[in-house]
Design a protein around this motif. Structure first.
Motif, PDB file in Angstrom:
ATOM      1  N   GLY A 106     -10.151 -19.630  -3.726  1.00 43.34           N
ATOM      2  CA  GLY A 106     -10.243 -18.220  -3.223  1.00 43.34           C
ATOM      3  C   GLY A 106     -11.336 -17.405  -3.657  1.00 43.34           C
ATOM      4  O   GLY A 106     -12.169 -17.616  -4.670  1.00 43.34           O
ATOM      5  N   THR A 107     -11.282 -16.197  -3.297  1.00 37.74           N
ATOM      6  CA  THR A 107     -12.354 -14.930  -3.717  1.00 37.74           C
ATOM      7  C   THR A 107     -11.234 -14.042  -4.216  1.00 37.74           C
ATOM      8  O   THR A 107     -10.535 -13.617  -3.524  1.00 37.74           O
ATOM      9  CB  THR A 107     -13.194 -14.616  -2.552  1.00 37.74           C
ATOM     10  OG1 THR A 107     -13.876 -15.609  -1.989  1.00 37.74           O
ATOM     11  CG2 THR A 107     -13.943 -13.426  -3.017  1.00 37.74           C
ATOM     12  N   PHE A 108     -11.484 -13.467  -5.294  1.00 37.35           N
ATOM     13  CA  PHE A 108     -10.642 -12.434  -5.954  1.00 37.35           C
ATOM     14  C   PHE A 108     -11.247 -11.422  -6.361  1.00 37.35           C
ATOM     15  O   PHE A 108     -12.777 -11.539  -6.835  1.00 37.35           O
ATOM     16  CB  PHE A 108      -9.549 -12.971  -7.058  1.00 37.35           C
ATOM     17  CG  PHE A 108     -10.229 -13.180  -8.443  1.00 37.35           C
ATOM     18  CD1 PHE A 108     -10.190 -12.156  -9.590  1.00 37.35           C
ATOM     19  CD2 PHE A 108     -10.498 -14.409  -8.809  1.00 37.35           C
ATOM     20  CE1 PHE A 108     -11.011 -12.511 -10.673  1.00 37.35           C
ATOM     21  CE2 PHE A 108     -10.847 -14.818  -9.957  1.00 37.35           C
ATOM     22  CZ  PHE A 108     -11.032 -13.802 -11.055  1.00 37.35           C
ATOM     23  N   ASN A 109     -11.012 -10.141  -6.242  1.00 35.51           N
ATOM     24  CA  ASN A 109     -11.617  -8.993  -6.705  1.00 35.51           C
ATOM     25  C   ASN A 109     -11.152  -8.187  -7.874  1.00 35.51           C
ATOM     26  O   ASN A 109      -9.685  -8.211  -8.144  1.00 35.51           O
ATOM     27  CB  ASN A 109     -11.642  -8.022  -5.342  1.00 35.51           C
ATOM     28  CG  ASN A 109     -12.319  -6.615  -5.709  1.00 35.51           C
ATOM     29  OD1 ASN A 109     -13.746  -6.696  -5.502  1.00 35.51           O
ATOM     30  ND2 ASN A 109     -11.547  -5.420  -5.746  1.00 35.51           N
ATOM     31  N   LEU A 110     -11.851  -7.510  -8.673  1.00 36.70           N
ATOM     32  CA  LEU A 110     -11.292  -6.640  -9.792  1.00 36.70           C
ATOM     33  C   LEU A 110     -11.166  -5.159  -9.097  1.00 36.70           C
ATOM     34  O   LEU A 110     -12.470  -4.845  -9.013  1.00 36.70           O
ATOM     35  CB  LEU A 110     -12.206  -6.723 -11.184  1.00 36.70           C
ATOM     36  CG  LEU A 110     -11.533  -5.896 -12.095  1.00 36.70           C
ATOM     37  CD1 LEU A 110     -10.396  -5.889 -12.644  1.00 36.70           C
ATOM     38  CD2 LEU A 110     -12.888  -5.717 -13.167  1.00 36.70           C
ATOM     39  N   HIS A 111     -10.492  -4.345  -9.173  1.00 36.45           N
ATOM     40  CA  HIS A 111     -10.388  -3.174  -8.678  1.00 36.45           C
ATOM     41  C   HIS A 111      -9.888  -2.112  -9.688  1.00 36.45           C
ATOM     42  O   HIS A 111      -8.752  -2.527 -10.382  1.00 36.45           O
ATOM     43  CB  HIS A 111      -9.402  -2.955  -7.397  1.00 36.45           C
ATOM     44  CG  HIS A 111      -9.673  -1.576  -6.823  1.00 36.45           C
ATOM     45  ND1 HIS A 111     -10.878  -1.282  -6.174  1.00 36.45           N
ATOM     46  CD2 HIS A 111      -8.788  -0.548  -6.884  1.00 36.45           C
ATOM     47  CE1 HIS A 111     -10.591   0.000  -5.561  1.00 36.45           C
ATOM     48  NE2 HIS A 111      -9.366   0.531  -5.946  1.00 36.45           N
ATOM     49  N   ALA A 112     -10.687  -1.178  -9.978  1.00 34.92           N
ATOM     50  CA  ALA A 112     -10.207  -0.102 -11.216  1.00 34.92           C
ATOM     51  C   ALA A 112      -9.051   0.902 -10.774  1.00 34.92           C
ATOM     52  O   ALA A 112      -8.954   2.049 -10.918  1.00 34.92           O
ATOM     53  CB  ALA A 112     -11.377   0.832 -11.499  1.00 34.92           C
ATOM     54  N   SER A 113      -8.087   0.354 -10.390  1.00 34.75           N
ATOM     55  CA  SER A 113      -6.956   1.158 -10.094  1.00 34.75           C
ATOM     56  C   SER A 113      -5.675   0.359 -10.064  1.00 34.75           C
ATOM     57  O   SER A 113      -5.711  -0.854 -10.165  1.00 34.75           O
ATOM     58  CB  SER A 113      -6.827   1.955  -8.759  1.00 34.75           C
ATOM     59  OG  SER A 113      -6.360   1.284  -7.814  1.00 34.75           O
ATOM     60  N   LEU A 114      -4.290   0.879 -10.101  1.00 31.28           N
ATOM     61  CA  LEU A 114      -2.985   0.219  -9.882  1.00 31.28           C
ATOM     62  C   LEU A 114      -2.777   0.259  -8.438  1.00 31.28           C
ATOM     63  O   LEU A 114      -2.200   1.042  -7.950  1.00 31.28           O
ATOM     64  CB  LEU A 114      -1.971   0.740 -10.904  1.00 31.28           C
ATOM     65  CG  LEU A 114      -2.170   0.674 -12.074  1.00 31.28           C
ATOM     66  CD1 LEU A 114      -1.077   1.677 -13.146  1.00 31.28           C
ATOM     67  CD2 LEU A 114      -2.292  -0.480 -12.829  1.00 31.28           C
ATOM     68  N   LEU A 115      -3.389  -0.927  -7.736  1.00 29.34           N
ATOM     69  CA  LEU A 115      -2.970  -0.809  -6.324  1.00 29.34           C
ATOM     70  C   LEU A 115      -1.578  -0.786  -6.111  1.00 29.34           C
ATOM     71  O   LEU A 115      -0.794  -1.342  -6.737  1.00 29.34           O
ATOM     72  CB  LEU A 115      -3.785  -2.193  -5.963  1.00 29.34           C
ATOM     73  CG  LEU A 115      -5.397  -2.174  -5.918  1.00 29.34           C
ATOM     74  CD1 LEU A 115      -5.885  -3.437  -5.397  1.00 29.34           C
ATOM     75  CD2 LEU A 115      -5.797  -0.914  -4.967  1.00 29.34           C
ATOM     76  N   PRO A 116      -1.010  -0.491  -4.954  1.00 29.13           N
ATOM     77  CA  PRO A 116      -1.818   0.061  -3.704  1.00 29.13           C
ATOM     78  C   PRO A 116      -2.535   1.416  -3.840  1.00 29.13           C
ATOM     79  O   PRO A 116      -3.294   1.758  -3.083  1.00 29.13           O
ATOM     80  CB  PRO A 116      -0.928   0.111  -2.830  1.00 29.13           C
ATOM     81  CG  PRO A 116       0.566   0.220  -3.233  1.00 29.13           C
ATOM     82  CD  PRO A 116       0.378  -0.239  -4.554  1.00 29.13           C
ATOM     83  N   ASP A 117      -2.281   2.141  -4.942  1.00 34.98           N
ATOM     84  CA  ASP A 117      -2.939   3.403  -5.081  1.00 34.98           C
ATOM     85  C   ASP A 117      -4.224   3.371  -5.332  1.00 34.98           C
ATOM     86  O   ASP A 117      -5.014   2.359  -5.885  1.00 34.98           O
ATOM     87  CB  ASP A 117      -2.125   4.406  -6.235  1.00 34.98           C
ATOM     88  CG  ASP A 117      -1.019   4.850  -5.694  1.00 34.98           C
ATOM     89  OD1 ASP A 117      -0.690   5.168  -4.518  1.00 34.98           O
ATOM     90  OD2 ASP A 117       0.131   5.138  -6.615  1.00 34.98           O
ATOM     91  N   TYR A 118      -5.276   4.398  -4.816  1.00 35.64           N
ATOM     92  CA  TYR A 118      -6.406   4.780  -5.022  1.00 35.64           C
ATOM     93  C   TYR A 118      -7.271   3.552  -4.627  1.00 35.64           C
ATOM     94  O   TYR A 118      -8.249   2.825  -5.139  1.00 35.64           O
ATOM     95  CB  TYR A 118      -6.929   4.921  -6.515  1.00 35.64           C
ATOM     96  CG  TYR A 118      -6.144   6.354  -6.857  1.00 35.64           C
ATOM     97  CD1 TYR A 118      -6.952   7.400  -6.409  1.00 35.64           C
ATOM     98  CD2 TYR A 118      -5.157   6.263  -7.728  1.00 35.64           C
ATOM     99  CE1 TYR A 118      -6.375   8.455  -6.693  1.00 35.64           C
ATOM    100  CE2 TYR A 118      -4.701   7.532  -8.116  1.00 35.64           C
ATOM    101  CZ  TYR A 118      -5.093   8.587  -7.500  1.00 35.64           C
ATOM    102  OH  TYR A 118      -4.634  10.003  -7.862  1.00 35.64           O
ATOM    103  N   ARG A 119      -7.001   2.830  -3.420  1.00 35.56           N
ATOM    104  CA  ARG A 119      -7.976   1.856  -2.605  1.00 35.56           C
ATOM    105  C   ARG A 119      -9.087   2.727  -2.299  1.00 35.56           C
ATOM    106  O   ARG A 119      -8.915   3.839  -1.975  1.00 35.56           O
ATOM    107  CB  ARG A 119      -7.307   1.491  -1.380  1.00 35.56           C
ATOM    108  CG  ARG A 119      -6.196   0.687  -1.564  1.00 35.56           C
ATOM    109  CD  ARG A 119      -5.492   0.348  -0.249  1.00 35.56           C
ATOM    110  NE  ARG A 119      -4.376  -0.809  -0.432  1.00 35.56           N
ATOM    111  CZ  ARG A 119      -3.311  -0.749   0.534  1.00 35.56           C
ATOM    112  NH1 ARG A 119      -2.945  -0.081   1.282  1.00 35.56           N
ATOM    113  NH2 ARG A 119      -2.317  -1.696   0.132  1.00 35.56           N
ATOM    114  N   GLY A 120     -10.256   2.261  -2.159  1.00 32.91           N
ATOM    115  CA  GLY A 120     -11.677   2.847  -1.928  1.00 32.91           C
ATOM    116  C   GLY A 120     -12.585   2.758  -2.792  1.00 32.91           C
ATOM    117  O   GLY A 120     -12.469   2.072  -3.840  1.00 32.91           O
ATOM    118  N   ALA A 121     -13.688   3.887  -2.588  1.00 36.49           N
ATOM    119  CA  ALA A 121     -14.863   3.629  -3.286  1.00 36.49           C
ATOM    120  C   ALA A 121     -15.101   4.373  -4.787  1.00 36.49           C
ATOM    121  O   ALA A 121     -15.824   3.761  -5.545  1.00 36.49           O
ATOM    122  CB  ALA A 121     -15.871   4.473  -2.381  1.00 36.49           C
TER     123      ALA A 121
END
Length: 317
Positions: A106-121
């Motif tokens: 698989g492909t995983f992503n590191l996102h700088a928020s506690l999802l689902p809040d602050y999806r986006g750029a």
């Protein structure tokens, strides 16, 4: 338990992604390729600028690809030839299905928020702008929408009262890089357990920043203005108009502090002393500690006041 042998393709572009790539190298993970954005013209001379990830990848002699089109047949053939079994994405762009479905694990992503809040750029900026007390980082498997995939791990981080997007960025890139390593350990040992993102009626959104949403609205209350400037300091910088007797200047505001007090000044009223500049707003005064005038460098307010005179009718708009 026998660990899986991982062959990693890393995808990222800005400085935020470098911390993760660096930690992968330091932990002796096998990185078979790095994908980053093409060189872009930047600055006054419009010289071609290499991404932060490219500069680091070259310093470590890592295999580097810079596709302009992620669906291009030649790129897909080259990506497939790397024979990766896992892909890691940190601050890159939306991937087509043919790319994120390619590796076995698989492909995983590191996102700088506690999802689902602050999806986006711009999740780090908006957490500070909105006056959040906590945020964090999330790893999740990529699916066909933006930042909606099944969560692997999350780590919460506190936001201090005087935090800026700059200091929070640095904290999250370190915490996030460690979370990526923790995620890889789960994949290596086949112990990943994912959680479907909860459905939230109105999740907080991390809209892309633009000139319009970086402008200060002086009719807002003290905390809202204070938070906005913190959330845009040091990049890209909150801005407003400075109305003087002779002209209307576009200025940027950086370091600020606040005083909660009742007063009768109209919003945007400027009050100066020899060493201080404060602006009257609803709920108190905002002290401007760093400001940038048009065509000038960012300056501490005491130095700026040595060479720039404010009159009593000047106003922030």
């Amino acid at each position: 338990m026998k660990k899986k042998e991982l062959r990693i393709v890393f995808m990222g572009t800005p400085e935020f992604a470098v911390a993760t790539l660096k930690l992968l190298v330091e932990n002796d993970y096998q990185i078979v390729g790095v994908i980053t954005a093409p060189d872009r013209p930047a600055g006054r001379g419009q010289k071609l600028q290499q991404s932060d990830v490219k500069q680091y990848a070259l310093s470590k002699n890592l295999t580097l690809l810079q596709p302009t089109n992620l669906k291009d047949a030649a790129f897909l053939k080259e990506l497939k030839s790397l024979d990766a079994n896992v892909q890691i994405v940190v601050a890159f762009r939306m991937l087509p299905e043919v790319v994120w479905k390619m590796p076995k694990y698989g492909t995983f992503n590191l996102h700088a928020s506690l999802l689902p809040d602050y999806r986006g750029a711009a999740p780090i900026h908006w957490a500070v702008i909105n006056g959040e007390k906590t945020t964090g980082v999330t790893t999740f498997f990529i699916d066909d929408k933006i930042d909606t995939g099944a969560i692997i791990l999350q780590k919460e981080v506190s936001i201090e009262e005087d935090e800026t997007v700059g200091t929070l960025h640095d904290t999250l890139q370190e915490v996030g890089s460690e979370l990526v390593i923790d995620t890889l350990k789960l994949i290596e040992t086949d112990t990943v357990k994912t959680t479907v993102q909860p459905k939230v009626e109105q999740p907080k959104t991390a809209y892309k920043l633009n000139k319009a949403n970086c402008k200060i609205d002086w009719s807002q209350d003290l905390d809202a203005i204070y938070n906005k400037i913190r959330g845009l300091n040091p990049f890209p910088g909150a801005w407003c108009y400075l109305k003087t007797k002779d002209e209307k200047l576009t200025v940027k505001l950086f370091a600020v502090s606040k005083e909660e007090v009742s007063h009768s000044e109209a919003p945007g009223t400027i009050i100066t002393t020899k060493n201080e500049l404060k602006v009257g707003v609803q709920g108190g005064y905002l002290f401007i500690n760093e400001m940038q005038l048009p065509g000038k460098r960012k300056m501490e307010i005491k130095s700026l006041l040595n060479g720039f005179s404010f009159s009593e009718d000047d106003k922030m708009l």
